[in-house]
Design an enzyme around this catalytic site. Structure first.
Site, PDB file in Angstrom:
ATOM      1  N   SER A  17     131.166  59.157   3.683  1.00 57.92           N
ATOM      2  CA  SER A  17     131.080  59.360   5.259  1.00 57.92           C
ATOM      3  C   SER A  17     132.215  59.020   6.282  1.00 57.92           C
ATOM      4  O   SER A  17     132.875  57.831   5.696  1.00 57.92           O
ATOM      5  CB  SER A  17     129.913  58.391   5.777  1.00 57.92           C
ATOM      6  N   ASP A  43     130.196  61.893  11.074  1.00 54.22           N
ATOM      7  CA  ASP A  43     129.008  61.450  11.783  1.00 54.22           C
ATOM      8  C   ASP A  43     129.640  61.534  13.171  1.00 54.22           C
ATOM      9  O   ASP A  43     130.237  60.894  13.940  1.00 54.22           O
ATOM     10  CB  ASP A  43     128.770  59.918  11.356  1.00 54.22           C
ATOM     11  N   GLY A 149     123.415  55.589  14.148  1.00 54.43           N
ATOM     12  CA  GLY A 149     124.205  55.327  15.121  1.00 54.43           C
ATOM     13  C   GLY A 149     125.325  54.415  14.534  1.00 54.43           C
ATOM     14  O   GLY A 149     126.316  54.348  15.184  1.00 54.43           O
ATOM     15  N   PHE A 150     125.093  53.615  13.722  1.00 52.45           N
ATOM     16  CA  PHE A 150     126.289  52.779  13.015  1.00 52.45           C
ATOM     17  C   PHE A 150     126.300  52.749  11.688  1.00 52.45           C
ATOM     18  O   PHE A 150     125.285  52.821  11.064  1.00 52.45           O
ATOM     19  CB  PHE A 150     126.228  51.197  13.532  1.00 52.45           C
ATOM     20  N   GLY A 151     127.501  52.544  10.912  1.00 52.49           N
ATOM     21  CA  GLY A 151     127.481  52.260   9.741  1.00 52.49           C
ATOM     22  C   GLY A 151     127.331  50.812   9.106  1.00 52.49           C
ATOM     23  O   GLY A 151     127.295  50.127  10.434  1.00 52.49           O
ATOM     24  N   ASP A 182     120.981  58.799   3.882  1.00 52.80           N
ATOM     25  CA  ASP A 182     122.205  58.583   4.524  1.00 52.80           C
ATOM     26  C   ASP A 182     121.959  56.976   5.175  1.00 52.80           C
ATOM     27  O   ASP A 182     121.065  56.905   6.105  1.00 52.80           O
ATOM     28  CB  ASP A 182     122.587  59.511   5.552  1.00 52.80           C
ATOM     29  N   GLY A 184     123.096  52.464   4.461  1.00 54.32           N
ATOM     30  CA  GLY A 184     123.308  51.620   3.368  1.00 54.32           C
ATOM     31  C   GLY A 184     123.053  52.059   1.894  1.00 54.32           C
ATOM     32  O   GLY A 184     122.515  51.304   1.109  1.00 54.32           O
ATOM     33  N   GLY A 204     129.319  55.176   3.081  1.00 53.40           N
ATOM     34  CA  GLY A 204     130.234  55.134   3.955  1.00 53.40           C
ATOM     35  C   GLY A 204     130.842  53.429   3.837  1.00 53.40           C
ATOM     36  O   GLY A 204     131.850  53.516   3.173  1.00 53.40           O
ATOM     37  N   SER A 205     130.109  52.764   4.255  1.00 54.31           N
ATOM     38  CA  SER A 205     130.836  51.329   4.346  1.00 54.31           C
ATOM     39  C   SER A 205     130.953  50.926   2.711  1.00 54.31           C
ATOM     40  O   SER A 205     132.094  50.268   2.522  1.00 54.31           O
ATOM     41  CB  SER A 205     130.176  50.156   5.160  1.00 54.31           C
TER      42      SER A 205
HETATM   43  C1  DX5 Z   1     124.429  56.142  10.709  1.00 54.80           C
HETATM   44  C2  DX5 Z   1     125.569  56.863  10.133  1.00 54.80           C
HETATM   45  C3  DX5 Z   1     125.732  55.736   8.711  1.00 54.80           C
HETATM   46  C4  DX5 Z   1     126.839  56.357   7.862  1.00 54.80           C
HETATM   47  C5  DX5 Z   1     126.635  55.828   6.542  1.00 54.80           C
HETATM   48  O1  DX5 Z   1     124.360  56.707  11.756  1.00 54.80           O
HETATM   49  O2  DX5 Z   1     125.062  58.155   9.656  1.00 54.80           O
HETATM   50  O3  DX5 Z   1     124.641  55.729   7.927  1.00 54.80           O
HETATM   51  O4  DX5 Z   1     127.000  57.712   7.691  1.00 54.80           O
HETATM   52  O5  DX5 Z   1     127.060  54.499   6.719  1.00 54.80           O
HETATM   53  P1  DX5 Z   1     126.750  53.548   5.629  1.00 54.80           P
HETATM   54  O6  DX5 Z   1     127.052  53.918   4.106  1.00 54.80           O
HETATM   55  O7  DX5 Z   1     127.786  52.369   5.914  1.00 54.80           O
HETATM   56  O8  DX5 Z   1     125.403  52.950   5.757  1.00 54.80           O
END
Ligand code: DX5
Length: 223
Positions: A17, A43, A149-151, A182, A184, A204-205
């Protein structure tokens, strides 16, 4: 150039992501992973459907050029039908809209009519049954394992029964539908989600914070 998403083959698909990548050096960020990833996800957040605001279709061509992989646009937006054509024109290969968004079914139909593959995403509190009527047309179901909403959020293991329910419904449909998770995702949570039936993993992170993203993906593939 719009390379199609690969079809489900029983082999897990790894999907970086770009939300957590370095937007000002996308080519550098994605270079180590492009040979190990199956496609990439952008995203898209509108500040209404989710509290965060990310980016629009303008990012898609740059992401596609930076990695040469199919781009999967995850629209976390209230009115996806307004944006489907723009993401298709920008070169997205796949678009996922949320089942909770306005006119989601019409958006799925429009995505398919444009020749892209279509996905339907479920927020944590939305039950699996919301996607079941669409399995005959969907190419992907996305079970969010965090609140969108957030990574960088923590994986929600309580989503695994929903993954199992969706996996059983996909098997019963006999259709080639990806089951994507998707939020964590890391080596441990990917195994847990894979055992429940997921076959596409958005990372992502955990990936972009890793000292060696390529080694991280290789470890994930082995896991
Ligand atoms: C949430 C995003 C995240 C991202 C992945 O809205 O969709 O889930 O894609 O982020 P991580 O892998 O850091 O949770």
């Amino acid at each position: 150039m719009r390379p199609p998403l690969p079809r489900p083959s029983g082999r897990p698909a790894l999907v970086p992501s770009v939300l957590s990548a370095d937007f000002f050096c996308l080519r550098k960020s994605l270079a180590p992973v492009k040979r190990l990833a199956d496609w990439v996800q952008v995203d898209v957040m509108d500040g209404h459907f989710v509290p965060n605001l990310s980016f629009g279709p303008v990012l898609v061509p740059g992401v596609a050029r930076a990695c040469g992989l199919p781009v999967d646009a995850h629209l976390m937006v209230e009115e996806p039908l307004r944006f489907v054509d723009a993401f298709a024109r920008a070169g997205a290969s796949h678009i996922t809209v949320h089942a909770e968004a306005a006119h989601a079914a019409a958006a799925v139909r429009r995505i398919k009519a444009l020749g892209l593959t279509a996905g339907l995403a479920l927020r944590p509190k939305t039950p699996a049954r919301r996607v079941l009527p669409y399995l005959k047309v969907l190419d992907m179901v996305l079970v969010m394992t965090v609140e969108p909403g957030f990574g960088g959020q923590s994986f929600m293991p309580e989503m695994m029964p929903k993954v199992r329910t969706v996996r059983a419904a996909i098997a019963a449909s006999g259709r080639p539908v990806w089951l994507q998770v998707d939020g964590g995702i890391n080596a441990a949570t990917a195994v847990e989600a894979g055992e429940a039936g997921a076959d596409s993993f958005v990372i992502g992170s955990a990936l972009f914070s890793s000292r060696d993203p390529a080694a991280f993906l290789r470890r994930l593939k082995r896991a």
